[in-house]
Design an enzyme around this catalytic site. Sequence first.
Site, PDB file in Angstrom:
ATOM      1  NE  ARG A 291     -55.346  95.966-127.785  1.00 26.34           N
ATOM      2  CZ  ARG A 291     -55.614  96.432-126.560  1.00 26.34           C
ATOM      3  NH1 ARG A 291     -55.754  95.596-125.546  1.00 26.34           N
ATOM      4  NH2 ARG A 291     -55.748  97.726-126.342  1.00 26.34           N
ATOM      5  CG  HIS A 295     -50.880  97.134-126.562  1.00 21.00           C
ATOM      6  ND1 HIS A 295     -51.199  97.444-127.862  1.00 21.00           N
ATOM      7  CD2 HIS A 295     -49.569  97.440-126.411  1.00 21.00           C
ATOM      8  CE1 HIS A 295     -50.126  97.926-128.481  1.00 21.00           C
ATOM      9  NE2 HIS A 295     -49.126  97.930-127.630  1.00 21.00           N
ATOM     10  CE1 TYR A 304     -57.414  99.316-122.800  1.00 18.48           C
ATOM     11  CE2 TYR A 304     -55.642  99.192-121.175  1.00 18.48           C
ATOM     12  CZ  TYR A 304     -56.199  98.787-122.374  1.00 18.48           C
ATOM     13  OH  TYR A 304     -55.558  97.842-123.137  1.00 18.48           O
TER      14      TYR A 304
END
Length: 396
Positions: A291, A295, A304
């Site tokens: 990805r 998200h 993160y």
Amino acid sequence: MTVESTAARKPRRSSGTKRAAGASTRKTAAAAQSAAEPQLVQLLTPEGDRVETADNAEFLPYVEDITAEDLRGLYRDMVLTRRFDSEATSLQRQGELGLWASLLGQEAAQIGSGRALRDDDYVFPTYREHGVAWCRGVDPTNLLGMFRGVNHGGWDPNSNNFHLYTIVIGSQTLHATGYAMGVAKDGADSAVIAYFGDGASSQGDVNEAFTFSAVYNAPVVFFCQNNQWAISEPTERQMRVPLYQRAAGFGFPGVRVDGNDVLACLAVTRWALERARRGEGPTLVEAFTYRMGAHTTSDDPTRYRRDEERAAWEAKDPIERLKAHLLASGDADEAFFAELEQESEKLGKRVREAVRSMPDPDTMAIFENVYADGHALVDEERAEFAAYLASFEEGH
């Protein structure tokens, strides 16, 4: 005889024997680890070169019929899907959509698997399968109504055999399994495919779907797009074995495919669908991809994950990979890419104008179709809400 005396009578091994045993154990562990190394079905390298080896030989027949025109078509699908996706992201940033889940980086997994489907196959998506929707003929503008808050889906699932988006994580795998069991009972030779992510594989619904599909030999393909991150949780916090190997515990095969290789995704999905149609039951396909974006538009991936990680995956970009192949093989020229760029911009403009002109829904429609024959409490709530709205029209 005591335990102590028994132990005292056991022959002692020499240190050399111990070392030999230790070395043997290490060799056995190394061999086991080597045997368990994750496979990866790949037909196009990141540089765009064709790959034909013993590892992918089983899947090569499933793309033997692919022509240069087909390859250009797959490239066009990915480019236009990415353009639509980027436009939707921009519209959300401008306040035109409430939320958007980008597929950036996952185009090959979706287009490859989507183009493997027959018209009579049925698709159960999550909320990110914009490329699959494109392959099923769902107008991109119809995908945006729910995210704008003007409808609950925007298309008739039976018109395209493409179910409405599912926000609840993993529940669509159970829906797909039940539908596939019905297909088998009807004696049809069509197949069902369910899409989900690596994070969803930890949900109970997905594991229950695996159990039911295996026991009832349902003609379903579980297509997991392992994009490495379940929101902010990496795959190592989701599983201790490669995801595709989980299928063995349920009694059906699993395959890991290069999710950034559109040709490999097409071949492996065709293979899995044919298994289902022959009555050989379910298959788990793990599309190993990434990805590239957030998200959803409410997420900040910089909190993160490292920039170096994204950069490494950018070098495996699915669109650039196929473009390199098309140029090297002479199957496309600069005129083709220029024309596609113009088509891409037209699509972006159409999507932008369509979203901004979407009419607001009928405010009272929320009370419709709750019960087949009406309900006293719903009638009461409808009347109260109508009176509330009317109070604003009286000049208050």
